[in-house]
Scaffold this motif. Sequence first.
Motif, mmCIF file in Angstrom:
data_model
loop_
_atom_site.group_PDB
_atom_site.id
_atom_site.type_symbol
_atom_site.label_atom_id
_atom_site.label_comp_id
_atom_site.label_asym_id
_atom_site.label_seq_id
_atom_site.Cartn_x
_atom_site.Cartn_y
_atom_site.Cartn_z
ATOM 1 N N SER A 161 -7.605 3.147 -7.011
ATOM 2 C CA SER A 161 -7.457 2.775 -5.608
ATOM 3 C C SER A 161 -7.671 1.273 -5.448
ATOM 4 O O SER A 161 -8.509 0.677 -6.118
ATOM 5 N N ARG A 216 0.807 6.592 -6.782
ATOM 6 C CA ARG A 216 -0.471 7.245 -7.068
ATOM 7 C C ARG A 216 -0.406 8.750 -6.799
ATOM 8 O O ARG A 216 -0.971 9.553 -7.548
ATOM 9 N N ARG A 217 0.265 9.141 -5.717
ATOM 10 C CA ARG A 217 0.386 10.570 -5.418
ATOM 11 C C ARG A 217 1.193 11.278 -6.502
ATOM 12 O O ARG A 217 0.866 12.405 -6.906
ATOM 13 N N TYR A 255 2.509 1.679 -3.481
ATOM 14 C CA TYR A 255 1.519 2.006 -4.507
ATOM 15 C C TYR A 255 0.979 3.413 -4.307
ATOM 16 O O TYR A 255 0.775 4.165 -5.288
ATOM 17 N N ASP A 256 0.756 3.795 -3.065
ATOM 18 C CA ASP A 256 0.295 5.168 -2.788
ATOM 19 C C ASP A 256 1.356 6.196 -3.177
ATOM 20 O O ASP A 256 1.026 7.306 -3.605
ATOM 21 N N GLU A 257 2.620 5.838 -3.031
ATOM 22 C CA GLU A 257 3.696 6.736 -3.458
ATOM 23 C C GLU A 257 3.577 7.020 -4.952
ATOM 24 O O GLU A 257 3.681 8.162 -5.408
ATOM 25 N N LEU A 270 0.830 -1.204 0.000
ATOM 26 C CA LEU A 270 0.000 0.000 0.000
ATOM 27 C C LEU A 270 0.867 1.257 0.000
ATOM 28 O O LEU A 270 0.584 2.213 -0.729
ATOM 29 N N ARG A 271 1.915 1.266 0.795
ATOM 30 C CA ARG A 271 2.795 2.438 0.852
ATOM 31 C C ARG A 271 3.433 2.725 -0.511
ATOM 32 O O ARG A 271 3.448 3.862 -0.978
#
Length: 265
Positions: free
Chosen positions: A251, A232-233, A228-230, A225-226
């Motif tokens: 998401s 995505r941001r 992938y969120d990096e 998650l970390r």
Amino acid sequence: MTQPTSRLLPPCPASVPDDSPDLLAEAYERVRGDLEALSPREVVSVRAPVDFAVMTVFGALPNIEALLPEMREALPKLDFGAIGRLPDYARALLFTDQRARRASKAPPELPALLAEALPLRERLLSAAELLATYGAVSGGRVAAIRRGTGRLDAATDLMALAALFREGGPELVGRTPASDEEVARAGQLAASLLEAIGRRAVGTDDASRPSPFADERNRAFCVLLRAYDEARRAIAFLRWREGDADALAPSIFARPRRRRRGAPE
């Protein structure tokens, strides 16, 4: 969108990758240190279906890869190491999920008991209702048993049916398709069901105990998650004007809506 000049991530398949044990285990070993490095405060429970999360990440990887050169230019402080390990993180999550599921598969005591108890309850009830029609047993007593629903009622109903047939003696059982063995089994099942239901309610049965690998799976989920969120941001920043960031890297918590019947493709 900028096309990559060289492959910066491992080859990305069009679908979820081969989930052979060797492939998943090898990926897990490569990132195991990242999982173990998380402090207990950083670990959260898995909050999305694992298969959907992995599928989403692998589906977005080609788009992430295509934007990596722009990310490096515009956002040089991004954790590109973690983004590059996304395929391994996804496979490690699959590996830990499979291991946790295997470890938590205790003998299904309660479901197995219910699978036997519910049909037996129905057979004995039908026999009792036939007897009640001819006045051999109390119709009100049988009707009260019929009103029972749920797992606890299944146990108490079997107990009541066993008592009803035992009180009538062998002659009563002989007037129906029910057998002495079924009546005896009803009493045994009632006792076993009450024990199993009690253990499930208190949480002392094996099915209620968390898998010993649950923490490992949670850690794999967190690192995926970390990373992938990096990505995505970064995509949200780069594609702000185009407004297509969520389409490029959806998401892992939001399943796509089903297309309405008759709606255009």
